[in-house]
Design an enzyme around this catalytic site. Structure first.
Site, PDB file in Angstrom:
ATOM      1  CG  HIS A  91      -0.258   0.021   2.533  1.00  0.00           C
ATOM      2  ND1 HIS A  91       0.238  -1.124   3.109  1.00  0.00           N
ATOM      3  CD2 HIS A  91       0.027   1.026   3.395  1.00  0.00           C
ATOM      4  CE1 HIS A  91       0.797  -0.822   4.274  1.00  0.00           C
ATOM      5  NE2 HIS A  91       0.684   0.478   4.466  1.00  0.00           N
ATOM      6  CG  HIS A 117       5.011   5.990   5.180  1.00  0.00           C
ATOM      7  ND1 HIS A 117       5.280   5.854   6.526  1.00  0.00           N
ATOM      8  CD2 HIS A 117       3.751   6.491   5.108  1.00  0.00           C
ATOM      9  CE1 HIS A 117       4.240   6.254   7.225  1.00  0.00           C
ATOM     10  NE2 HIS A 117       3.290   6.653   6.396  1.00  0.00           N
ATOM     11  CG  HIS A 130       0.179   8.582   2.817  1.00  0.00           C
ATOM     12  ND1 HIS A 130      -0.603   7.448   2.942  1.00  0.00           N
ATOM     13  CD2 HIS A 130       0.999   8.590   3.899  1.00  0.00           C
ATOM     14  CE1 HIS A 130      -0.275   6.812   4.051  1.00  0.00           C
ATOM     15  NE2 HIS A 130       0.699   7.487   4.652  1.00  0.00           N
ATOM     16  CG  HIS A 134       3.045  10.485   7.018  1.00  0.00           C
ATOM     17  ND1 HIS A 134       1.929   9.660   6.966  1.00  0.00           N
ATOM     18  CD2 HIS A 134       2.583  11.745   6.818  1.00  0.00           C
ATOM     19  CE1 HIS A 134       0.858  10.409   6.731  1.00  0.00           C
ATOM     20  NE2 HIS A 134       1.235  11.670   6.643  1.00  0.00           N
ATOM     21  CB  THR A 168      -3.023   7.964   8.375  1.00  0.00           C
ATOM     22  OG1 THR A 168      -1.821   7.575   7.693  1.00  0.00           O
ATOM     23  CG2 THR A 168      -2.809   9.295   9.088  1.00  0.00           C
ATOM     24  CB  THR A 169      -2.246   2.590   7.617  1.00  0.00           C
ATOM     25  OG1 THR A 169      -1.051   2.577   8.410  1.00  0.00           O
ATOM     26  CG2 THR A 169      -2.016   3.415   6.359  1.00  0.00           C
TER      27      THR A 169
END
Length: 274
Positions: free
Chosen positions: A97, A122, A124, A141, A211-212
């Site tokens: 993801h 990572h 997004h 992030h 957020t995941t």
């Protein structure tokens, strides 16, 4: 002898059941369990119902949020970020993801005398946090963790511009290698997180969550006020490296629920990279 045989059978059965349990518990990292499709049964609105250990995804302190800077309270004792980053061996990991850059020893961020080690970063696409209702093209992030398992995440937003992001430029060739293959890890040598060029003077801060899934709450979020630039090509590289369906991997903004948003600086709007 018969008792020994029975004992042996019970032990083998125990090992089998243990292996099944461990295999199941390891499925938390399987991105097929959740998606970013808001119309899907396993989309963001339903993350909290997918697994019992993901129930915090339906909590009251979730991230990301929309940051309306006129509501942010300027706090005079918020200091320039005390960070001591250093070059570290780095590993690029495709998590399906997203693409994660793991650091062996990237230094730390200090808040209230507690050190939070920089563990990984990572990206997004598009940004997860919005500022004054505006969503940006990318968000990085920087995930920090203390010795007692508490998280601080620094969020940096980007918009498409003429100038590439220097940090992403350093790893562009490596991004092409793990394309579309979950679990692929590749050591990429020494990476210096100081190249992110985070001055740490102007930022927002609030309490939120990962957020995941499992959406752990109690995370200190620091959102840099400066919007950096990134090229379309760099965003495309990040999108092509993840699994199909995760090219857009931003969770929708969550209710603020009257949380306090602090700021180091009073102004309306955002700062653009010069």
């Amino acid at each position: 002898m018969r008792m020994a045989a029975i004992t042996k059978m019970l032990f083998i059965s125990f090992l089998f059941l243990s292996s099944v349990f461990l295999a199941r518990s390891g499925e938390v990292d399987d991105e097929s369990e959740f998606s970013y499709d808001e119309k899907s049964e396993n989309g963001p609105a339903n993350w909290g119902n997918i697994r019992p250990d993901w129930k915090e995804c339906s909590g009251k302190l979730q991230s990301p949020i929309d940051i309306f800077d006129l509501r942010a309270e300027v706090v005079s004792n918020l200091r320039i970020l005390q960070k001591d980053y250093k070059p570290s061996n780095a590993t690029l990991l495709n998590r399906g993801h997203d693409i994660m850059l793991r650091l062996d020893d990237g230094g730390y961020l200090k808040i209230n005398e507690t050190q939070y080690q920089l563990k990984q970063l990572h990206w997004h696409t598009p940004s997860e946090h919005t500022i004054n209702g505006e969503r940006f093209n990318l968000e990085a992030h920087l995930v920090h963790e203390s010795n007692n398992g508490k998280f601080v995440v620094i969020g940096i937003v980007y918009e498409i511009g003429l100038w590439p992001d220097p940090f992403l430029s350093m790893i562009e060739n490596d991004l092409k290698v793990p394309a579309n293959k979950k679990g692929i890890e590749r050591g990429i040598g020494i990476i210096d997180p100081n190249q992110i060029k985070l001055d740490g003077k102007k930022y927002f801060r609030y309490i939120g969550s990962l957020t995941t899934p499992p959406c752990t709450e109690g995370v200190v979020w620091i959102i840099d006020r400066k919007v950096k630039t990134v090229t379309r090509r760099q965003i495309k590289l990040l999108q092509e490296a993840v699994h199909d369906g995760f090219e857009t991997n931003a969770r929708p903004t969550q209710p603020e629920n009257e949380r306090y948003i602090n700021s180091t600086y009073h102004s309306f709007g955002i700062e653009k990279q010069q």
